[in-house]
Structures are given as structure tokens and as C-alpha cells.
Write an enzyme that holds these catalytic residues in place. Structure first.
Site, short mmCIF file in Angstrom:
data_model
loop_
_atom_site.label_atom_id
_atom_site.label_comp_id
_atom_site.label_asym_id
_atom_site.label_seq_id
_atom_site.Cartn_x
_atom_site.Cartn_y
_atom_site.Cartn_z
N GLU A 214 0.87 -1.18 0.00
CA GLU A 214 0.00 0.00 0.00
C GLU A 214 0.90 1.22 0.00
O GLU A 214 1.41 1.64 1.03
CB GLU A 214 -0.92 -0.02 1.23
N CYS A 248 -1.79 9.25 2.40
CA CYS A 248 -1.33 8.67 1.14
C CYS A 248 -2.24 9.02 -0.03
O CYS A 248 -1.81 9.04 -1.18
CB CYS A 248 -1.19 7.15 1.26
#
Length: 468
Positions: A214, A248
Site C-alpha cells: 500500500e 497517502c
């Protein structure tokens, strides 16, 4: 020479591996019991986590810890618990004409000891949610915590103390992280930057360990002349000020059609000043995690200025060195040779790139690595359809920023340089499970007998049916 932390890693891995071998397919009741223990411990330590996060960041708003870190963890835990029994059931598949009337099913088996490497930006959610999902799938877990959040780490260890036979939390810096990635896990789950993700994958490859990465990257925003600029401005300020942009999926840069660019900048600055009248000095504004990251962001800002970028902020001197705080800064006139357009920003800097039309915006995005998130602001249905058709990204938000992460029933993950694999909902359960195909026949297996005989009268009809 093997160091003490390295020896501890090996011992804990072997201990969990031994525990897993004693029960390689835990019952649904046992898994639910452990998940309930995790949830209750998390709720008991909620105040401690808020205080610890504020200490680690220097200043972290309660919103960023309670509503963006703890709450999503609890809601996802509830989601997993309510559906785990259904997820664990074998799934029937058609046998096909060749195997009729044999039964075919896919069952979900725990993989073993799973490794999870969590980041510092959401140190609660991005640690405990993968752990909970891995336990739901029947695995044991080793959790490597970020060295940048030592106070939160101590609370997480207390939360996990009664689950020590299911999850062990490890602390340490780069050397420990490297050793951790090299362990022969059944699966390795990493959340962090793309450069570090490459190193994690390289280390895992030596053991043929499957990985879920991720990652991040530069998530673009497209604002067309058909957008509601008030909606775009509000969403962009939310995406860039929540956790001070240390997300993110935070908007990294904006591609806006030239004839609305000026109005968009004005509205963004107005919304920011409305909600943060004192700029980053507002007590609800989260600090940059540490001096190192703060200096990285101020260097990006200086580099952009030195290369000719214009910087707009609605608050004069919107920074605070003593608490490593940085407010929202809009950058105009940016070019590709500026570091701010080359590196993931991960902070409250927002470059604005003017484009002539949607075609130019699409071309700009497609020349770069596929992002973790892509955001579009438009009220025009044909523009929305075109962006959905002609772009690729991990996730997408239409007239919204960041919130797709909270979709409980949908997978989350990147693509290409922004990540590999997905989790959340059943997709997370699948990630930490081995899907085993089971074929079941009863009594005399006539197919095997006929195939073994290799009689031409049997093979010719098969050839006629399937090879045409």
C-alpha cells in the site's frame, strides 16, 4: 554478528509459527473472540491513544486521531465481525461438463505467520486494521511499528498484550525493518512510500513471500470549467489540512482549466481562512510529524520559489518552526523541473497546474505513473465518463476527496507504482487467505477409469465437443 533485536525477531517468528502449526484452521468462534478482545482493548485505550498521538506529532488534532484514525478502525472491525462467518464458508463453483457431476468448491485457508509493516501517518488504523484482517483470516501476525511514533507504539503494545499468542508488536529502526522484511512470512503487508516498498518487495522475494504494498505517489485532481468551484475548494482544503496533508491519498496537485484557475485559487484560500483563521497556529491544525519531514517540506517550498513558482497563502507567515507546523500553501507557475512536481508531497503544499482543456489534463496524468487516487470535479456527465474510461488509478473520487478510503464495502489499494494488492471488506480477507480449490467425487470415478483406459471411442467425442 546477530544483534539482540534480530535474535528477538527470529524467536518471536518461530514461536508464532509453532502456535500456528498447533491450530492451522482456527474456528470462527475463536477468531471472533480475538477480534472482540482487540476492539474492547482499543476502546479502553482511546484517550491514551489521543494523548500519545499528540505527543508524537507535537500537536495532533483530536479529529485526526479520533475520527480519522480510531473510528475507521472500530467501524471496520465491526464490519469484519458481522461478516466473518459468511466469508469463511467455502464457495461453490460450477464443475463444468468435463467434470460433471463432481462438486467443485473454493475454501479459504489461513496462510500462517503474516508480517505487517505500518507507517507513522495513521499509526493506529494502518497498524491495527491489517492485523485484525489477518487474524480474521486465521493467521498469526508480527507487526513492525514505525519508529517515528514511539508514544503511540507503547499504547498499541498494551492493547495487544492479551493477544500475544496471535500478534506480536516489534519496534526498531531501519536495520530491524530490513531484518523483519527478510523473515520467511506466509504473507507480507507493507504500508509506506514507493522507494521503501521496492526494498521490502526485494527482501521478500528471497523467500518467495507474497506481498501487499500500500504505497502512495502523486494523486492528481482535475477541475474542469464545469465544476462547482465551491465544492472543489472545500474538498481540496479538507484533503490538504486533514492530518496536515500527511495522507497517502491526499490531493498532490491540481490540473485546472485556465479560465477557472484564478477563481479556484481565491475560493481555496477563502475556505482555508474561514476554517483556520490563525492558519497552522490554530490548535485544530496538526503538526508535521517531526523536524526531518518539516524541513523536507520547507525545502520543497524553497526549491519551487527558486525555480519561479508563485506561492499564495491566505495567512501571513503560515508556518511555525518551533512546533514544526506548516499551513496550506498554493503554488502557481510550477514546472516539471521543480522537486515539488517530482516527489510525493505528503504535506499541506498544493501545486496548481493550468491546462487548456480536459484532453491536456488526461495526457498529463497518463504520462506519469498510475496514482493511488485520482479526483475529478465536474458536473458534466460526459467528462466524468471520459475520465473513468481513459485513466487508471487505485481509487477515484468524483466531486470528493479522500473519503473513498472510508468505503467499508469496497476494496482499497494501488496499481503499479502506487501499490500492489488490496484490502478492506472481503478483499482483505482474501488477501490474507489461501484460496484452495477442492474437487469432490463419490464412489467409482468413471472419468478416471475411462481416461486411464485411453479408449479412442471415449476420447474422440471429447475432442469433437471441446476442440472445435
Amino acid at each position: 554478528m546477530i544483534t539482540e533485536p534480530q535474535l528477538q525477531l527470529e524467536q518471536e517468528f518461530l514461536r508464532l509459527q509453532s502456535l500456528f502449526q498447533k491450530d492451522t484452521h482456527p474456528s470462527v468462534e475463536l477468531r471472533l473472540e480475538k477480534l472482540s478482545m482487540l476492539k474492547q482493548a482499543l476502546l479502553r485505550h482511546k484517550t491514551d491513544l489521543v494523548d500519545a498521538a499528540a505527543k508524537d506529532f507535537g500537536q495532533r488534532s483530536s479529529f485526526d486521531t479520533e475520527f480519522a484514525d480510531i473510528l475507521p478502525t472500530v467501524t471496520q472491525l465491526n464490519h469484519i465481525v458481522s461478516r466473518l462467518s459468511k466469508w469463511m464458508k467455502p464457495k461453490r463453483r460450477p464443475a463444468g461438463l468435463m467434470l460433471f457431476p463432481t462438486k467443485v468448491s473454493v475454501e479459504y485457508k489461513p496462510k500462517g505467520v503474516v508480517g505487517v509493516i505500518s507507517p507513522w501517518n495513521y499509526p493506529i488504523q494502518l497498524a491495527l486494521l491489517p492485523v485484525a484482517t489477518a487474524i480474521a483470516a486465521g493467521n498469526r501476525v508480527m507487526l513492525k511499528l514505525s519508529e517515528f511514533t514511539p508514544a503511540v507504539n507503547q499504547v498499541l503494545k498494551r492493547i495487544l498484550v492479551d493477544l500475544s499468542d496471535w500478534c506480536v508488536a516489534i519496534e526498531g529502526e531501519a536495520a530491524v525493518a530490513s531484518q523483519f522484511s527478510s523473515l520467511p512470512f506466509a504473507h507480507l503487508f507493507f504500508t509506506g512510500s514507493t522507494p521503501v516498498g521496492k526494498k521490502v518487495m526485494q527482501a521478500a522475494a528471497a523467500n518467495l513471500t507474497p506481498v501487499t504494498l500500500e504505497l502512495g505517489g502523486k494523486s492528481p485532481v482535475i477541475v474542469t470549467r464545469n465544476a462547482c468551484l465551491d465544492t472543489a475548494a472545500t474538498s481540496l482544503v479538507f484533503g490538504k489540512t486533514t492530518n496536515a496533508g500527511q495522507i497517502c491519498v491526499s490531493p498532490d496537485y491540481v490540473l485546472v482549466e485556465s479560465d477557472v484557475a484564478h477563481d479556484l485559487r481565491k475560493k481555496i484560500l477563502a475556505v482555508y481562512k474561514q476554517h483556520f483563521s490563525k492558519g497552522c497556529k490554530d490548535t485544530s491544525f496538526t503538526s508535521i510529524i517531526n523536524v526531518r519531514q518539516y524541513e523536507r517540506l520547507t525545502e520543497l517550498l524553497s526549491d519551487a520559489k527558486n525555480h519561479g513558482a508563485q506561492v499564495d497563502s491566505s495567512i501571513e507567515s503560515d508556518w511555525q518552526d518551533s512546533e514544526h507546523k506548516l499551513g496550506l500553501h498554493l503554488l502557481s507557475g510550477v514546472t516539471d523541473d521543480m522537486k515539488v512536481m517530482q516527489e510525493e508531497i505528503f504535506g499541506p503544499l498544493l501545486p496548481i497546474v493550468e491546462v487548456e482543456n480536459l484532453e491536456q489534463a488526461i495526457s498529463y496524468i497518463r504520462r506519469r505513473p498510475d496514482p493511488l487516487a485520482l479526483y475529478l470535479f465536474s458536473e458534466n456527465e460526459s467528462e466524468i465518463k471520459r475520465i473513468r474510461r481513459e485513466t487508471l488509478s487505485g481509487g477515484m473520487g468524483i466531486n470528493e476527496c479522500v473519503l473513498h478510503v472510508a468505503a467499508e464495502y469496497a476494496p482499497f489499494g494501488g496499481v503499479g507504482h502506487s501499490g500492489m494488492g488490496q484490502y478492506h471488506d472481503f478483499d482483505g480477507f482474501e488477501t490474507f487467505s489461501h484460496k484452495r480449490t477442492v474437487i469432490e467425487s463419490h464412489r467409482m470415478n468413471w472419468r478416471t477409469t475411462l481416461l486411464l483406459s485411453r479408449k479412442a471411442w471415449f476420447l474422440k467425442p471429447i475432442n469433437w465437443l471441446f476442440m472445435r
